[in-house]
Design an enzyme around this catalytic site. Structure first.
Site, short mmCIF file in Angstrom:
data_model
loop_
_atom_site.label_atom_id
_atom_site.label_comp_id
_atom_site.label_asym_id
_atom_site.label_seq_id
_atom_site.Cartn_x
_atom_site.Cartn_y
_atom_site.Cartn_z
N GLY A 1 1.60 7.51 -3.94
CA GLY A 1 0.48 7.14 -3.09
C GLY A 1 1.02 6.42 -1.86
O GLY A 1 2.02 5.70 -1.94
N CYS A 2 0.38 6.61 -0.71
CA CYS A 2 0.89 5.99 0.52
C CYS A 2 0.83 4.47 0.45
O CYS A 2 1.77 3.78 0.88
CB CYS A 2 0.13 6.52 1.73
SG CYS A 2 -1.67 6.43 1.61
N ASN A 3 -0.25 3.92 -0.11
CA ASN A 3 -0.33 2.47 -0.27
C ASN A 3 0.71 1.97 -1.27
O ASN A 3 1.33 0.92 -1.08
CB ASN A 3 -1.72 2.06 -0.75
CG ASN A 3 -2.82 2.40 0.24
OD1 ASN A 3 -2.60 2.43 1.44
ND2 ASN A 3 -4.00 2.67 -0.27
N ALA A 4 0.89 2.74 -2.35
CA ALA A 4 1.84 2.35 -3.38
C ALA A 4 3.26 2.33 -2.83
O ALA A 4 4.05 1.43 -3.16
CB ALA A 4 1.74 3.31 -4.56
N THR B 1 4.15 1.76 0.28
CA THR B 1 4.27 0.64 1.21
C THR B 1 4.54 -0.67 0.48
O THR B 1 5.45 -1.42 0.82
CB THR B 1 3.00 0.52 2.07
OG1 THR B 1 2.66 1.79 2.61
CG2 THR B 1 3.20 -0.47 3.21
#
Length: 342
Positions: free
Chosen positions: A148-151, A153
């Protein structure tokens, strides 16, 4: 040597980003593009910014002949990838950009995504696609599950610190802001310009965001015991970019030193000088992630800030980086584009 690749779900943002990156790749050729609702259309009709490229027409997945195709990117909606990947040739290397294979425990997948996993054999062989920490496994993998992109980051700012034992594992706060393209290209009322512009708002407040499952999985694995973080994402009126501000207990200088050591030699993760904070505008359109550390005014606390482009390093760029490794290509091929500024 040129490798032929297919992109399934090419009419979405991550599919288009893959095409943009691969267009100048020295060793990859796009042999097939799929899009269910836009089958029969030219890619330049769907995305006019790609009009100059000589690309195959969009087709339905069942129309693709995978003979001679070395690797397939699946940029399909969550839950769709499981059924599709289960039916692909076993000799085909696959990079999946959805959430379908990120969680190792099928029970955790069902808990967070609300339905049983339907491709357990494929899930068991999937390698988690955070390149800098699973590089050796990715090189040998047939199926890689993009993060996931948030994960991604949050992990760039925290994994080395957890591994080094430098922070209090029971006091971690991730305050994250993300651009709207992370929500995909489907029409949604809350993403209309009049609903989104000139404001910012938190969502999934109180620990309901699905990327928390990845934080739980990965941080607990590194620590060797359960780790739960506080995480609140916010939607920004911006197209691209994620910035995560992470609050931790620990010595700021030691934290900076650990991150600098962890990423020395990494082509895409840059640790900024101590006290300097990154910005999404400095990584826009690139596969770079910038990490900064500052001392808090409260002794014994530090602030770690990470910025990356959600469509590139958070998704399609990460996918291409992993594909390069899987195919035995230079990891940076097609990815050394400078950020777009201003």
């Amino acid at each position: 040597m040129t490798h032929k690749i297919a992109i399934l779900g090419a009419s979405g943002y991550t599919g288009a980003e893959l095409v943009r990156l691969i267009a100048t790749h020295p060793h990859l050729e796009i042999a097939a593009l799929s899009a269910e609702r836009k089958a029969g259309m030219a890619m330049g009709q769907v995305f006019p910014h790609l009009r100059h490229l000589d690309l195959p027409k969009l087709v339905k997945i069942e129309e693709i002949d995978f003979t001679g195709i070395d690797l397939c990117f699946c940029a399909l909606p969550h839950a769709t990838s499981q059924a599709v990947i289960k039916g692909l040739p076993e000799t085909l290397k696959i990079v999946d950009l959805s959430a379908d294979f990120r969680l190792r425990d099928p029970a955790e997948y069902e808990k967070w995504y609300g339905k049983p996993h339907s491709a357990l054999d494929q899930q068991a062989e999937a390698v988690y696609g955070l390149t800098e920490f699973y590089r050796d496994d990715i090189k040998q993998a047939r199926l890689v599950a993009g993060t996931g992109c948030n994960a991604a980051t949050g992990q760039y700012g925290l994994r080395p610190l957890i591994e080094a034992g430098l922070i209090d594992l029971d006091d971690i706060i991730i305050d994250l802001k993300t651009g709207v393209s992370g929500a995909g290209r489907s029409l949604k009322e809350n993403l209309l310009h009049a609903e989104l512009s000139e404001g910012a708002h938190p969502y999934a407040v109180g620990g309901t965001h699905r990327h928390l499952a990845e934080f739980d999985q990965e941080f607990s694995r590194v620590a060797g015991r359960p780790v739960k973080v506080q995480f609140t994402p916010h939607l920004l009126p911006a197209n691209r970019g994620i910035v995560a501000t992470v609050y931790v207990k620990g010595d700021p200088q030691a934290i900076h030193n650990a991150l600098e050591k962890a990423y020395v030699g990494e082509p895409f993760v840059v640790t900024l000088p101590f006290g300097e904070a990154p910005s999404t505008r400095h990584v826009r359109g690139s596969n770079f992630a910038h990490v900064g550390v500052s001392a808090d005014r409260i002794d014994g606390r530090a602030i770690v800030v990470v910025a990356l482009d959600n469509l590139t390093k958070g998704s399609s760029g990460q996918a291409l980086q992993n594909a390069n490794l899987m195919l035995g290509i230079d990891e940076t091929a097609g990815l050394m584009l400078a950020p777009v500024f201003p």
